[in-house]
Design a protein around this motif. Structure first.
Motif, PDB file in Angstrom:
ATOM      1  N   LEU A  10      38.011  -6.852  -4.070  1.00 31.89           N
ATOM      2  CA  LEU A  10      38.492  -6.925  -2.984  1.00 31.89           C
ATOM      3  C   LEU A  10      40.583  -7.367  -3.704  1.00 31.89           C
ATOM      4  N   GLU A  11      40.637  -7.105  -4.832  1.00 31.60           N
ATOM      5  CA  GLU A  11      41.623  -7.240  -5.176  1.00 31.60           C
ATOM      6  C   GLU A  11      41.942  -6.150  -5.932  1.00 31.60           C
ATOM      7  N   TYR A  12      41.405  -4.996  -6.284  1.00 28.58           N
ATOM      8  CA  TYR A  12      42.321  -3.666  -6.564  1.00 28.58           C
ATOM      9  C   TYR A  12      42.621  -2.979  -5.156  1.00 28.58           C
ATOM     10  N   THR A  13      41.654  -3.708  -4.154  1.00 25.76           N
ATOM     11  CA  THR A  13      41.583  -2.764  -2.956  1.00 25.76           C
ATOM     12  C   THR A  13      42.956  -3.402  -2.070  1.00 25.76           C
ATOM     13  N   ALA A  14      43.429  -4.460  -2.176  1.00 24.24           N
ATOM     14  CA  ALA A  14      44.340  -5.420  -1.465  1.00 24.24           C
ATOM     15  C   ALA A  14      45.902  -4.703  -2.095  1.00 24.24           C
ATOM     16  N   ARG A  15      45.651  -5.258  -3.909  1.00 19.37           N
ATOM     17  CA  ARG A  15      46.757  -4.174  -3.742  1.00 19.37           C
ATOM     18  C   ARG A  15      47.627  -2.603  -3.908  1.00 19.37           C
ATOM     19  N   ARG A  16      46.167  -2.098  -3.563  1.00 20.49           N
ATOM     20  CA  ARG A  16      46.238  -0.871  -2.591  1.00 20.49           C
ATOM     21  C   ARG A  16      47.490  -0.507  -2.053  1.00 20.49           C
ATOM     22  N   ILE A  17      46.678  -1.221  -0.584  1.00 23.42           N
ATOM     23  CA  ILE A  17      46.685  -1.132   0.191  1.00 23.42           C
ATOM     24  C   ILE A  17      48.119  -1.438   0.759  1.00 23.42           C
ATOM     25  N   ALA A  18      48.622  -2.708   0.045  1.00 22.29           N
ATOM     26  CA  ALA A  18      49.622  -3.190  -0.120  1.00 22.29           C
ATOM     27  C   ALA A  18      50.991  -2.190  -1.066  1.00 22.29           C
ATOM     28  N   TRP A  19      50.799  -1.625  -1.392  1.00 22.15           N
ATOM     29  CA  TRP A  19      51.496  -0.748  -2.560  1.00 22.15           C
ATOM     30  C   TRP A  19      51.910   0.611  -1.176  1.00 22.15           C
ATOM     31  N   GLY A  20      50.810   0.598  -0.766  1.00 18.34           N
ATOM     32  CA  GLY A  20      51.194   2.401   0.017  1.00 18.34           C
ATOM     33  C   GLY A  20      51.278   2.014   1.297  1.00 18.34           C
ATOM     34  N   LYS A  21      51.107   0.688   1.899  1.00 17.45           N
ATOM     35  CA  LYS A  21      52.493   0.292   3.423  1.00 17.45           C
ATOM     36  C   LYS A  21      53.675  -0.551   3.416  1.00 17.45           C
ATOM     37  N   PHE A  22      53.687  -0.863   2.184  1.00 11.41           N
ATOM     38  CA  PHE A  22      55.020  -1.314   1.851  1.00 11.41           C
ATOM     39  C   PHE A  22      56.309  -0.675   0.761  1.00 11.41           C
ATOM     40  N   MET A  23      55.370   0.338   0.210  1.00 13.11           N
ATOM     41  CA  MET A  23      56.453   1.305  -0.596  1.00 13.11           C
ATOM     42  C   MET A  23      57.422   1.992   0.427  1.00 13.11           C
ATOM     43  N   ASN A  24      58.733   2.254   0.582  1.00  9.43           N
ATOM     44  CA  ASN A  24      59.745   2.793   0.841  1.00  9.43           C
ATOM     45  C   ASN A  24      59.525   1.896   2.691  1.00  9.43           C
ATOM     46  N   ALA A  25      59.730   0.754   2.886  1.00  9.78           N
ATOM     47  CA  ALA A  25      59.257  -0.556   3.892  1.00  9.78           C
ATOM     48  C   ALA A  25      57.915   0.377   4.478  1.00  9.78           C
ATOM     49  N   GLY A  26      57.526   1.482   4.384  1.00  9.03           N
ATOM     50  CA  GLY A  26      56.142   1.279   5.770  1.00  9.03           C
ATOM     51  C   GLY A  26      57.090   2.882   6.086  1.00  9.03           C
ATOM     52  N   GLN A  27      57.458   3.285   5.501  1.00 10.85           N
ATOM     53  CA  GLN A  27      58.464   4.550   5.994  1.00 10.85           C
ATOM     54  C   GLN A  27      57.880   5.756   5.847  1.00 10.85           C
ATOM     55  N   THR A  28      56.701   5.852   5.141  1.00 10.83           N
ATOM     56  CA  THR A  28      55.611   6.795   4.081  1.00 10.83           C
ATOM     57  C   THR A  28      54.633   7.581   5.282  1.00 10.83           C
ATOM     58  N   CYS A  29      55.111   9.043   5.536  1.00  7.86           N
ATOM     59  CA  CYS A  29      53.602   9.590   7.027  1.00  7.86           C
ATOM     60  C   CYS A  29      52.537   9.468   5.862  1.00  7.86           C
ATOM     61  N   VAL A  30      51.643   8.941   5.016  1.00 12.01           N
ATOM     62  CA  VAL A  30      50.317   8.612   4.933  1.00 12.01           C
ATOM     63  C   VAL A  30      50.514   7.658   4.372  1.00 12.01           C
ATOM     64  N   ALA A  31      51.713   6.322   4.507  1.00 15.27           N
ATOM     65  CA  ALA A  31      50.984   5.425   4.577  1.00 15.27           C
ATOM     66  C   ALA A  31      49.836   4.985   5.164  1.00 15.27           C
ATOM     67  N   PRO A  32      49.245   3.893   5.132  1.00 10.72           N
ATOM     68  CA  PRO A  32      47.942   3.358   5.868  1.00 10.72           C
ATOM     69  C   PRO A  32      48.929   2.772   7.139  1.00 10.72           C
ATOM     70  N   ASP A  33      48.178   3.413   8.321  1.00  7.84           N
ATOM     71  CA  ASP A  33      49.565   2.540   9.572  1.00  7.84           C
ATOM     72  C   ASP A  33      48.810   1.503  10.249  1.00  7.84           C
ATOM     73  N   TYR A  34      47.147   1.072   9.537  1.00  5.69           N
ATOM     74  CA  TYR A  34      46.635  -0.018  10.635  1.00  5.69           C
ATOM     75  C   TYR A  34      44.706  -0.040  10.126  1.00  5.69           C
ATOM     76  N   LEU A  35      44.359  -1.356   9.487  1.00  3.90           N
ATOM     77  CA  LEU A  35      44.216  -1.645   8.833  1.00  3.90           C
ATOM     78  C   LEU A  35      42.554  -2.895   9.652  1.00  3.90           C
ATOM     79  N   LEU A  36      41.326  -1.270   9.596  1.00  4.16           N
ATOM     80  CA  LEU A  36      40.090  -2.058   9.804  1.00  4.16           C
ATOM     81  C   LEU A  36      38.588  -2.485   8.785  1.00  4.16           C
ATOM     82  N   VAL A  37      38.899  -3.922   9.480  1.00  5.04           N
ATOM     83  CA  VAL A  37      38.212  -4.473   7.904  1.00  5.04           C
ATOM     84  C   VAL A  37      37.365  -5.188   8.685  1.00  5.04           C
ATOM     85  N   ASN A  38      36.377  -4.982   7.419  1.00 11.73           N
ATOM     86  CA  ASN A  38      34.984  -5.919   8.235  1.00 11.73           C
ATOM     87  C   ASN A  38      35.085  -7.750   8.274  1.00 11.73           C
TER      88      ASN A  38
END
Ligand code: NAD
Length: 459
Positions: free
Chosen positions: A228-256
């Motif tokens: 959980l901890e690594y997952t959250a950190r890696r998602i938050a980094w990929g999503k909020f880097m460049n304020a989300g203006q990244t072509c490969v940023a996670p766009d939406y989250l599908l979570v169990n």
């Protein structure tokens, strides 16, 4: 606005330069790549400054995603170019012997590179590395929406390069249209899917081949069996880097469903860890590129219940790292690519539901799946399609030089990075070289009595 004759003039000069054959010399290409490397290194401070001015991009993000990325692409090309340019031997079937066959890599001619604004330096320069490596001349049109970086790219290229070889044309949509009216030998475009269609239609008039590096809604699926901890950190980094203006940023989250609350708590912690209690005051958080995009994103904040972030400041084009829960699958935020710091969350009970949702949308540029379960990893890869994918991380697949980067379906055509860049800007010429040693008469008329033997030879 750039006059039509001026575009034609620049193109004509580059065409004449290409026809001298100078760019076919591998030593010339290596020299020009070294020059580009030098140009970037000499201007590092100015590049950081222009990215700061356009996007409030922090130096670390600017170095990782733009400067350092281009430098390592150049180093890689410098190291491998001599071997890439060698003809590649192809084995021949018995019927073709004696002889030999090989693939020869030829430059295409004069190419057009059109960049987007979110990584304005990298997206203008990285394709040029491939174009030079493959022996082409290039006209570069950086995005007008990042004006400081566009100007700087133009200044740097003008200072270091012969404009008959590589040059920059600055301008807005009208300039892009003027350029697209011309007959190029290749067009490399980075931008949105809708503009990609305009580019391809313009290219079709001249039968010009294209690479389209487009976007899309990149899903991020999180299984219950994850760290959980690594997952959250890696998602938050990929999503909020460049304020989300990244072509490969996670766009939406599908979570169990089982781990949703815990994951959201961890994402909240990661955001605080990255940007402090108020990201508006963080040195490490970007701003939205312009007012139009700020307004568009502000509307999307209404798509559900804001559980993290949500603050905005129009004067500063600031939108806090935001997570929205309770999102309806038909909500506005689930329609087009978000391209901003807003993460909608949709829960699922069975992995197949998540896969079905992904498959109900156009094929995305990337797909992320977090799970320790190898069988589920295989299932997700087997049952979905996307330009690229990454298991248990986000965005990092972009930085693996030997992994070609590109989309599929609506997220693009073609790929680049590393050797793929060289191949993209080359024509692979198939050459068969026959010997005079013997001349078997099997294929020549008269054919009588030959078919049986041919059938035994070719099956
Ligand atoms: P943009 O607005 O900067 O446009 C890109 C280029 O298209 C510019 O040079 C612009 O002048 C030109 N253009 C715009 N309108 C035009 C028109 N009507 N006719 C001709 N040319 C026109 O960039 P954007 O499109 O807003 O970029 C954002 C998109 O790019 C997102 O969808 C993102 O996912 C995608 N993107 C993809 C990659 C990738 O590598 N696949 C990388 C970055 C961004």
């Amino acid at each position: 606005m750039l006059a039509q004759f001026a575009v034609g003039d620049i193109l004509g000069k580059q065409r004449r330069f290409f026809e001298t054959g100078k760019t076919k010399d591998v030593s010339f290409r290596l020299e020009q790549l070294r020059l580009l490397k030098q140009a970037i290194a000499d201007n590092e401070a100015a590049i950081l400054q222009s990215l700061q001015a356009d996007l409030n991009k922090p130096d670390v993000e600017a170095y990782l995603g733009e400067i350092g990325f281009c430098l390592s692409e150049i180093s890689y090309a410098l190291k491998h170019l001599r071997s890439w340019t060698k003809p590649r031997k192809i084995s021949l079937p018995a019927i073709q012997l004696p002889g030999s066959a090989a693939l020869y890599y030829e430059p295409l001619g004069v190419v057009l590179v059109m960049g987007a604004w979110n990584y304005p330096f990298q997206l203008a320069i990285a394709p040029v590395i491939g174009a030079i490596a493959a022996g082409n001349c290039a006209i570069v049109k950086p995005s007008e929406l990042a004006p400081n970086t566009s100007r700087l790219v133009a200044d740097i290229i003008k200072k270091y390069f012969n404009p008959d070889f590589v040059t920059v044309v600055e301008g807005g949509v009208e300039t892009s249209k003027r350029l697209l009216e011309q007959k190029f030998d290749y067009i490399f475009f980075t931008g949105g899917t809708e503009i990609g269609k305009i580019v391809m239609a313009a290219a079709a008039k001249h039968l010009t081949p294209v690479t389209l590096e487009l976007g899309g809604k990149t899903p991020c699926i999180v299984d219950a069996d994850t760290h959980l901890e690594y997952t959250a950190r890696r998602i938050a980094w990929g999503k909020f880097m460049n304020a989300g203006q990244t072509c490969v940023a996670p766009d939406y989250l599908l979570v169990n469903k089982i781990i949703k609350q815990d994951l959201l708590e961890e994402i909240k912690k990661s955001i605080r860890e990255f940007y402090g209690d108020d990201p508006a005051h963080s040195q490490d958080y970007c701003r939205i590129i312009n007012q139009t995009h700020f307004n568009r994103l502000s509307e999307l904040l209404k798509s559900g219940e804001i559980v993290i972030g949500g603050d905005t400041n129009p004067a500063d084009r600031y939108i806090a790292p935001t997570v929205i829960d309770g999102v309806d699958r038909e909500a506005a935020v689930m329609k087009d690519e978000i391209f901003g710091p807003i993460l909608p969350v949709i829960e699922y009970t069975d992995l197949s539901e998540a896969i079905a949702l992904v498959n109900s949308k156009p094929k995305p540029l990337a797909l992320y799946f977090f799970s320790r379960d190898k069988q589920k990893q295989e299932k997700v890869l087997r049952e979905t399609s996307s330009g690229g994918a990454c298991i248990n991380d986000t965005v990092m697949q972009f930085a693996v030089t030997d992994l070609p980067f590109g989309g599929v379906g609506a997220s693009g055509i073609g790929s680049y990075h590393g050797k793929a860049s060289f191949e993209t800007f080359s024509h692979q010429r198939s050459v068969l070289n026959k010997s005079f040693l013997v001349d078997f008469k099997l294929r020549y008329a008269p054919y009588q009595g030959k078919l049986g033997f041919l059938k035994r030879l070719i099956k």
